[in-house]
Scaffold this motif. Structure first.
Motif, short mmCIF file in Angstrom:
data_model
loop_
_atom_site.label_atom_id
_atom_site.label_comp_id
_atom_site.label_asym_id
_atom_site.label_seq_id
_atom_site.Cartn_x
_atom_site.Cartn_y
_atom_site.Cartn_z
N VAL A 1 8.08 -16.37 27.22
CA VAL A 1 8.84 -16.80 28.39
C VAL A 1 9.89 -15.73 28.67
CG1 VAL A 1 10.36 -18.56 29.39
CG2 VAL A 1 8.49 -19.24 27.87
N THR A 2 9.93 -15.24 29.92
CA THR A 2 10.90 -14.21 30.28
C THR A 2 11.82 -14.73 31.38
OG1 THR A 2 9.85 -13.10 32.18
CG2 THR A 2 8.97 -12.60 29.98
N ASP A 3 12.89 -13.96 31.64
CA ASP A 3 13.74 -14.28 32.79
C ASP A 3 13.24 -13.52 34.01
OD1 ASP A 3 14.59 -11.66 32.47
OD2 ASP A 3 16.62 -12.17 31.83
N ALA A 4 13.99 -13.56 35.09
CA ALA A 4 13.55 -12.95 36.34
C ALA A 4 13.55 -11.43 36.29
CB ALA A 4 14.44 -13.42 37.49
N ASP A 5 14.17 -10.84 35.27
CA ASP A 5 14.15 -9.39 35.09
C ASP A 5 13.06 -8.94 34.14
OD1 ASP A 5 16.35 -8.96 36.79
OD2 ASP A 5 17.74 -9.41 35.18
N GLY A 6 12.25 -9.88 33.65
CA GLY A 6 11.17 -9.52 32.74
C GLY A 6 11.61 -9.37 31.29
N VAL A 7 12.83 -9.79 30.96
CA VAL A 7 13.31 -9.70 29.58
C VAL A 7 12.79 -10.90 28.80
CG1 VAL A 7 15.34 -9.71 28.08
CG2 VAL A 7 15.37 -8.39 30.21
N VAL A 8 12.15 -10.64 27.66
CA VAL A 8 11.57 -11.70 26.85
C VAL A 8 12.70 -12.52 26.23
CG1 VAL A 8 10.13 -12.25 24.85
CG2 VAL A 8 9.51 -10.34 26.36
N LEU A 9 12.74 -13.81 26.59
CA LEU A 9 13.77 -14.70 26.05
C LEU A 9 13.29 -15.40 24.79
CD1 LEU A 9 14.98 -16.37 29.37
CD2 LEU A 9 15.88 -14.33 28.24
N TRP A 10 12.05 -15.88 24.81
CA TRP A 10 11.47 -16.55 23.65
C TRP A 10 10.00 -16.20 23.56
CZ3 TRP A 10 14.21 -19.51 27.36
CH2 TRP A 10 15.49 -19.89 26.96
N ARG A 11 9.47 -16.27 22.35
CA ARG A 11 8.04 -16.11 22.15
C ARG A 11 7.60 -17.00 21.00
NH1 ARG A 11 7.07 -10.43 18.83
NH2 ARG A 11 8.21 -11.11 16.98
N ASP A 12 6.37 -17.43 21.03
CA ASP A 12 5.81 -18.28 19.99
C ASP A 12 4.40 -17.82 19.70
OD1 ASP A 12 7.73 -20.54 19.32
OD2 ASP A 12 7.71 -20.66 21.51
N GLY A 13 3.96 -18.00 18.46
CA GLY A 13 2.60 -17.63 18.07
C GLY A 13 2.48 -17.57 16.56
#
Length: 422
Positions: free
Chosen positions: A102-114
Motif C-alpha cells: 500500500v502506497t500513498d499518492a506519491d508512490g511511497v510504500v507505507l506498508w507491505r505484507d507477505g
C-alpha cells in the motif's frame, strides 16, 4: 522466450532509444492474452527516458523514518490498511509467492505484507517500506504507472524500466477518495514473473473498489453523526446557516438549499471569512468536529477575477480561484479536469452536444454532460455559465499544461484530449 508477435514491429516503429530496444522482443512474463502492443507501457517508458533515469543501475529513492511515519499518519489510506490486507489474504492460498503493498499518492510504500522469504527477495529490488516507486523515481512499474495514469495497470517482466525488476510482475490499482476524487494512493501485488497470475490485475482492482466503498460508508456514517449533533444547535440559529464536515461537505442547512460542498479555507479557524459562492461567513466549531457556517445576509459574493487550472501533475489536477475575496484552491476529479480543460481551451463556449462529442465521441450523450456540468457549477459557483457552457466572460482563465503534450491528463480517454496529446 516466445517468438515475436505479429504487429509489434509496426506499432513500435519510430519509438527510438532504449524503449525501442526493450520492445524489440516480446516482454518476459507478458500474459498470453496480451496480443496487441501496450501503449500504456510505451508512453511510460518515454516519460522515464525523458527524466533521464538510469535503467541499468537505478534504484527507487528512500525516505527517512520520520518522514515515513508522517506519511502514514497523513496519507488518507491509513484507515484502509486493515481492509486492504484482509481483502488480499485469500490470495495467499492460490498465490503463495506474492507481496501486498500500500502506497500513498506519491508512490511511497507505507506498508507491505507477505511471506518472509518474499519480503527478503523484494528487498533486493528496493520494494521496501519508505521506498518511492513513482515513475519519477523508478520508471515504469505497477505503482508508478497506476499513479501516473489514474487507472489499474499490470506490468509484466521486462516491461519494467529498471532491469533489476525484469524477473518480477506486478498489478496495481489507484485508490481515490469517493468524496472528491482525490488520489489517495495505490494497492499493489508483486510476485515472480513466472508465477504471477493474469487475474491479479482484476483482483487488485476489485479490492481497491471494496476499499473505496469502505471509505464511502465511513463518510456517510460520519455525516449522520454530524447531522445529529448539529440539529439542536441549528434549531436555534436565525437566518442562513450550514453544518459542514472538516472537508466542507454539507450535512444540514437552515434557511437555504444547501450546496453539495463548501470550499473551506485550507486551515479553517473560528471567526469571519469569505467562502466562494457564499460570501462573508462566520465559522463556529461543532462538538466532535465539523463547522457551523453562519452566512451574512447583507453580503454579496465577490466575483472571482482569475482562474488557474493546473494540469502539470499527472492525475492530480487542481483549480485555483483569485479575486477580491482572496485565493483558494481545490483538487478536481479526472472528469471535472477534462471538462474544465475543454472549457478553458474553448473560451467562446461549447454546447452540450459538442461537449459530449469531445468527451465521449458520442454527441448523443448530452444527459451525462448536463449532469456533470451541473455538479461542476454547484461546486465552483460563479465560475461557469451556460448557453453555451463556458467560463464567465469577465474571468481571466489560465491553463498550466505539462511540458510534454503526451502527459496531458494521462488517465483520460476523451477523444479531444487524445487529439491534444498528439
Amino acid at each position: 522466450m516466445r517468438a515475436p508477435r505479429a504487429g509489434w514491429g509496426r506499432a513500435l516503429a519510430g519509438t527510438g532509444g532504449r524503449a525501442a530496444e526493450a520492445y524489440a522482443v516480446p516482454l518476459a512474463g507478458l500474459p498470453p492474452a496480451a496480443d496487441v502492443p501496450r501503449e500504456v507501457i510505451g508512453e511510460s517508458w518515454r516519460r522515464a527516458e525523458a527524466r533521464g533515469l538510469d535503467r541499468e543501475g537505478g534504484r527507487p529513492r528512500q525516505v527517512g523514518v520520520a518522514e515515513l511515519e508522517w506519511r502514514r499518519r497523513t496519507a488518507g489510506v491509513g484507515v484502509l490498511r486493515d481492509v486492504l490486507r484482509d481483502g488480499l489474504i485469500p490470495a495467499e492460498d492460490s498465490v503463495p509467492e506474492h507481496v501486498v503493498v500500500v502506497t500513498d499518492a506519491d508512490g511511497v510504500v507505507l506498508w507491505r505484507d507477505g511471506h518472509g522469504a518474499m519480503l527478503k527477495a523484494v528487498d533486493r529490488i528496493g520494494l521496501a517500506e519508505g521506498a518511492s516507486w513513482s515513475e519519477d523515481s523508478a520508471g515504469t512499474n505497477g505503482i508508478g504507472t497506476a499513479l501516473a495514469t489514474g487507472r489499474p495497470v499490470g506490468v509484466y517482466g521486462d516491461e519494467h524500466f529498471l532491469r533489476t525488476c525484469r524477473r518480477w510482475s506486478c498489478a496495481a490499482a489507484p485508490l481515490t477518495d469517493p468524496r472528491d476524487g482525490r488520489l489517495l494512493g495505490v494497492v499493489n501485488v508483486t510476485g515472480p514473473a513466472r508465477t504471477m497470475p493474469t487475474i491479479s490485475l482484476a483482483f487488485v482492482t476489485a479490492v481497491g473498489r471494496v476499499a473505496e466503498s469502505e471509505l464511502r460508508d465511513r463518510h456517510w456514517t460520519a455525516m449522520g453523526r454530524l447531522r445529529a449533533v448539529a440539529a439542536p444547535i441549528m434549531a436555534r440559529v436565525g437566518g442562513r446557516a450550514l453544518a459542514v464536515d472538516e472537508h466542507g461537505w454539507a450535512a444540514a442547512a437552515t434557511g437555504m438549499v444547501p450546496p453539495e460542498r463548501v470550499a473551506l479555507p485550507k486551515s479553517p479557524a473560528a471567526g469571519e471569512c469569505v467562502l466562494p459562492g457564499l460570501g462573508t461567513c462566520a465559522l463556529e466549531p461543532l462538538p466532535g468536529g465539523g463547522w457551523l457556517v453562519h452566512i451574512e445576509p447583507e453580503e454579496c459574493t465577490p466575483s472571482p477575477t482569475r482562474v488557474v487550472l493546473d494540469l502539470t501533475r499527472p492525475a492530480a489536477a487542481s483549480l485555483s480561484v483569485l479575486g477580491a475575496a482572496g485565493r483558494w484552491s481545490q483538487p478536481v476529479s479526472p472528469r471535472h479536469a477534462e471538462l474544465l480543460y475543454l472549457l478553458g481551451v474553448h473560451r467562446a463556449g461549447l454546447s452540450s452536444t459538442a461537449l459530449a462529442d469531445a468527451l465521449f465521441g458520442d454527441p448523443a450523450r448530452t444527459v451525462t454532460v448536463r449532469a456533470e456540468v451541473s455538479r461542476l457549477r454547484r461546486k465552483f459557483a460563479g465560475l461557469l455559465t451556460h448557453r453555451p457552457y463556458r467560463f464567465c466572460d469577465e474571468i481571466d482563465v489560465q491553463l498550466r499544461l505539462p511540458a510534454r503534450p503526451a502527459d496531458l491528463l494521462p488517465q483520460s480517454t476523451a477523444p479531444a484530449v487524445l487529439a491534444a496529446r498528439r
